[in-house]
Design an enzyme around this catalytic site. Structure first.
Site, mmCIF file in Angstrom:
data_model
loop_
_atom_site.group_PDB
_atom_site.id
_atom_site.type_symbol
_atom_site.label_atom_id
_atom_site.label_comp_id
_atom_site.label_asym_id
_atom_site.label_seq_id
_atom_site.Cartn_x
_atom_site.Cartn_y
_atom_site.Cartn_z
ATOM 1 N N ASP A 163 0.866 -1.177 0.000
ATOM 2 C CA ASP A 163 0.000 0.000 0.000
ATOM 3 C C ASP A 163 0.900 1.223 0.000
ATOM 4 O OD1 ASP A 163 -1.584 2.250 0.859
ATOM 5 O OD2 ASP A 163 -3.105 0.827 1.549
ATOM 6 N N LEU A 185 0.582 4.063 0.980
ATOM 7 C CA LEU A 185 0.540 4.877 2.198
ATOM 8 C C LEU A 185 1.427 4.307 3.304
ATOM 9 C CD1 LEU A 185 -0.772 7.315 3.648
ATOM 10 C CD2 LEU A 185 -2.666 5.832 4.297
ATOM 11 N N SER A 186 1.938 3.110 3.120
ATOM 12 C CA SER A 186 2.780 2.476 4.135
ATOM 13 C C SER A 186 4.248 2.665 3.774
ATOM 14 C CB SER A 186 2.422 0.982 4.210
ATOM 15 O OG SER A 186 3.575 0.165 4.306
ATOM 16 N N PRO A 187 5.014 3.345 4.647
ATOM 17 C CA PRO A 187 6.419 3.597 4.303
ATOM 18 C C PRO A 187 7.235 2.310 4.153
ATOM 19 C CG PRO A 187 5.966 4.229 6.586
ATOM 20 C CD PRO A 187 4.653 3.928 5.960
ATOM 21 N N SER A 200 6.048 -0.450 3.049
ATOM 22 C CA SER A 200 5.697 -0.955 1.719
ATOM 23 C C SER A 200 6.584 -0.299 0.662
ATOM 24 C CB SER A 200 4.235 -0.631 1.370
ATOM 25 O OG SER A 200 3.331 -1.478 2.011
#
EC number: 2.5.1.18
Lengths: 216, 216
Positions: free
Chosen positions: A10, A12-14, A16
């Protein structure tokens, strides 16, 4: 046993972002196929009833803030902590950019989607350019080298795209997912997931398990 | 900048066991000094108000059960999941073996304590031999090659040893610790902790940060 990899992320997930940079740096020289699958972290957190997310605990938040910079430097990935980070993470939905990535994969294929993910990742995580509302992502698409970006955005709002994003998220949840990034190692002869792996710091272990060399 | 490492671990934590095996495999060829510090995971969880521990969430528990075997195989560390694992982890205190390790370091020095930790780790995590009560640990010490083991056990009950174990735990808590294993990277010129690192899967990153080569 022949194996393949599915990598769920995602934007929005650092972690990730870090994991995506790590796995895409390697996958082009691997024989093992790697499929990149956008999913929805928000739906994962709800669906798994995960109450231990770092940003819900002040100590872990403090740790993560330092760890992000530490990890980015180690990985050689451009990064800075966004302004008002905790609030942003707790209140932002990534559903619009994630749908755009699904649409990109559907229309233009895996490689183009990979390029667009890298672009969005760098814009947000290195330059702080927001990419989460319809207006923001449409502006980014217009100024990027994505052909027919208006049409791509329209596709991202289709029920077909919404359904794929839901399906990707469900695939991960069904294997016990509770965070991002998340990786499935699949036995190609049966199609079964033989190992599910949480986090971005296990890429060397994943590579070893599928018989590939990992380069940092 | 000259740096040194402090590695905090609890024998009851399987990832501490993995981390301990990993760091001790490397530290003897590193120039960077590595100090091994027993601490109390139970007191860390309480002190940090960490409500996100894996074994408090059924999904994470399921994940951890598979991940332990996956990680042990990757690391080449002998391991099997103990009988009645979750219940054991939630109800067992490691204070007695951790005090014995502190006493071993105090009386016999770092290298002997390292050997004893390895022995206890293997006994419990590979063979399922319990090491947590006074009787259990005294039996293990008697049948091991630890000289004057009765005296060592007596020392482990002294206020000096109890104080050191508390102090080690406080050192970690003061740097934001919420789990085990936990590592401090220290700037030798000031004595300040410049980076705190959670978990056993960051050893390559720690090695890189202090300018050492990591071997798996």
């Amino acid at each position: 046993m022949s194996k393949s990899i599915k990598f769920y992320f995602d934007i929005l997930s650092p972690y990730s972002y870090f994991g995506f940079e790590g796995i895409t740096k390697n996958k082009n020289v691997w024989k093992t196929s790697v499929e990149l699958k956008p999913f929805l972290l928000g739906a994962i957190i709800k669906g798994s009833e995960n109450k231990g997310m770092p940003l819900t605990n002040p100590l872990k938040t403090k740790y993560v803030m330092k760890d992000l910079t530490f990890s980015a430097q180690y990985l050689g990935v451009p990064f800075r902590v966004p302004k008002d980070y905790v609030n942003l993470m707790m209140t932002t939905s990534s559903v619009i950019p994630q749908r755009v990535l699904v649409a990109s994969k559907l229309r233009d294929g895996e490689a183009k989607m990979e390029n667009l993910t890298k672009k969005l990742g760098h814009l947000f995580w290195a330059y702080g350019k927001p990419i989460f509302t319809s207006d923001q992502i449409q502006e980014v698409l217009r100024y990027s080298q994505v052909p027919n970006s208006d049409e791509l955005f329209k596709l991202s709002e289709s029920s077909e795209v919404k359904e794929i994003l839901k399906e990707n998220t469900k695939e991960a949840l069904d294997q016990g997912c509770f965070g991002a990034p998340w990786t499935h190692i699949v036995d190609n002869s049966t199609g079964n997931v033989i190992q599910a792996v949480f986090g971005s710091d296990r890429l060397p272990q994943i590579a070893h398990f599928v018989g590939e060399e990992f380069k940092n």
